[in-house]
Design an enzyme around this catalytic site. Structure first.
Site: not given
Length: 376
Positions: A152-154
């Site tokens: 997942l993105d940060k």
């Protein structure tokens, strides 16, 4: 003895070194008052008094502001910075308290906000770094590290799947690659999409933005364009990726909406690009994709800022409101039924829903422990 001591500070205050003068004044006043009271002051006592004064000043800085805007800003700043200051063991412990599901093959965690999956330049802490610690906390000191099954993105929160064995991780990765995993996200947008439900089927490509700061972003690469009022098919770029997103509005006001998003494909920043450039509805807190040519804080309307309790100058502190709410994994290994994994949105997400006048589905009215905040 008292007179010379009290007369010196005036000389220092008139001198060039104001900082040393003020410090000497503080020490001298302490000595003067002590001498006047006929109580000798040791170096240790003086040091203790100075420490107490510094501590008092520090507490005053940490005090909750009475201004609601300042209070909201302080809350957001604390939320976005807290993960940069914790020890890996503390983070691993926090992840154990937020486990959504666990069996002999998988461990499903609630990914906190602001925590990258992998390391890189400027990254002090990431999920891959704490996987060995997390495994030992769950299965003892002889446990092998857990394995990532996807990413997942940060800035994205929510459901994230880990596996005990590398082979199982590869199997789950293959399920993601072949689009057999149902993924559903929730997002708050600062506009309302029209129509209220549909499919965005526009390829995505990475390009360099020609603004004041040269930077790269993902953007749309449509296969059709308007030419003199007519729809004309254009040649697709070989570097473009097929990207398909299904969406529907769960709740809306005149200027904001709560959306459920189901990405059919898994291209980098797909949801953010499709919403911002495809539907003209950027995600709240998306400071990268709200404007193509700029790398600047998201520009919000006066009404939205008022509801959020912020000023535009403080909008940069708003976190990305994108939450991986649900994953449905097909039967795998000894498990004969599909696995439905659901994660409630973080505290800041729920608060923004309420502030904006949106309505969350009844079973998700209350959020979990604030994502990204290590449990005590």
């Amino acid at each position: 003895m008292a007179a010379p001591c009290c007369s010196v500070p005036g000389f220092w205050n008139r001198g060039r070194s104001k900082h040393l003068g003020s410090l000497f004044t503080l020490i001298s006043k302490t000595f003067c008052s002590t001498t006047t009271a006929s109580r000798p002051l040791s170096a240790q006592s003086l040091a203790e008094k100075l420490r107490a004064q510094k501590q008092e000043q520090k507490q005053q800085k940490l005090a909750v502001p009475t201004n609601p805007v300042q209070r909201r800003v302080q809350e957001l700043v604390r939320f976005t910075q807290q993960l940069q200051r914790v020890h890996p063991n503390v983070l691993a412990k926090a992840l154990t308290r937020g486990i959504l599901y666990q069996d002999k093959d998988l461990v499903v965690i609630n990914k906190p906000y602001g925590l990258p999956v992998h390391g890189g330049p400027g990254v002090q802490l990431c999920i891959s770094e704490v996987l060995p610690i997390l495994a030992k906390m769950l299965h003892g000191h002889k446990a092998e590290p857990l394995h990532l099954c996807h990413r997942l993105d940060k800035e994205t929160t929510g459901v994230m799947v880990l596996a005990w064995e590398k082979e199982v991780a590869h199997q789950v990765q293959e399920l993601f690659r072949t689009r057999q995993v149902v993924k559903k996200y929730w997002a708050i947008t600062v506009q309302v999409p029209v129509p209220s439900a549909g499919v965005v089927d526009i390829p995505i490509i990475e390009k360099e933005a020609q603004g004041q700061q040269h930077h790269h972003k993902m953007t749309l690469a449509p296969t059709y364009r308007m030419d003199n009022g007519k729809m004309v098919k254009v040649r697709a770029s070989r570097n473009a990726h097929i990207a398909v997103t299904q969406y529907r509005v769960l709740s809306s006001t005149l200027s904001s909406a709560l959306l459920e998003l189901q990405p059919i494909t898994g291209i980098k920043h797909q949801l953010r690009v499709h919403l911002s450039f495809g539907l003209d509805c950027p995600i709240l807190g998306d400071h990268k994709y709200s404007d193509w040519n700029k790398l600047a804080p998201q520009k919000l309307s006066a009404g939205t800022l008022k509801k959020l309790g912020l000023q535009q100058s403080k909008a940069r502190h708003i976190p990305l409101h994108l939450h991986a709410r649900q994953l449905v994994l097909p039967a795998l290994g000894s498990r004969t039924e599909e696995l439905d994994l659901v994660c409630k949105p973080p505290h800041f997400f729920v608060r923004s829903v309420r502030r904006l006048g949106l309505v969350m589905p009844s079973k998700d009215q209350s959020g979990d422990t604030q994502a990204g905040q290590p449990a005590q």
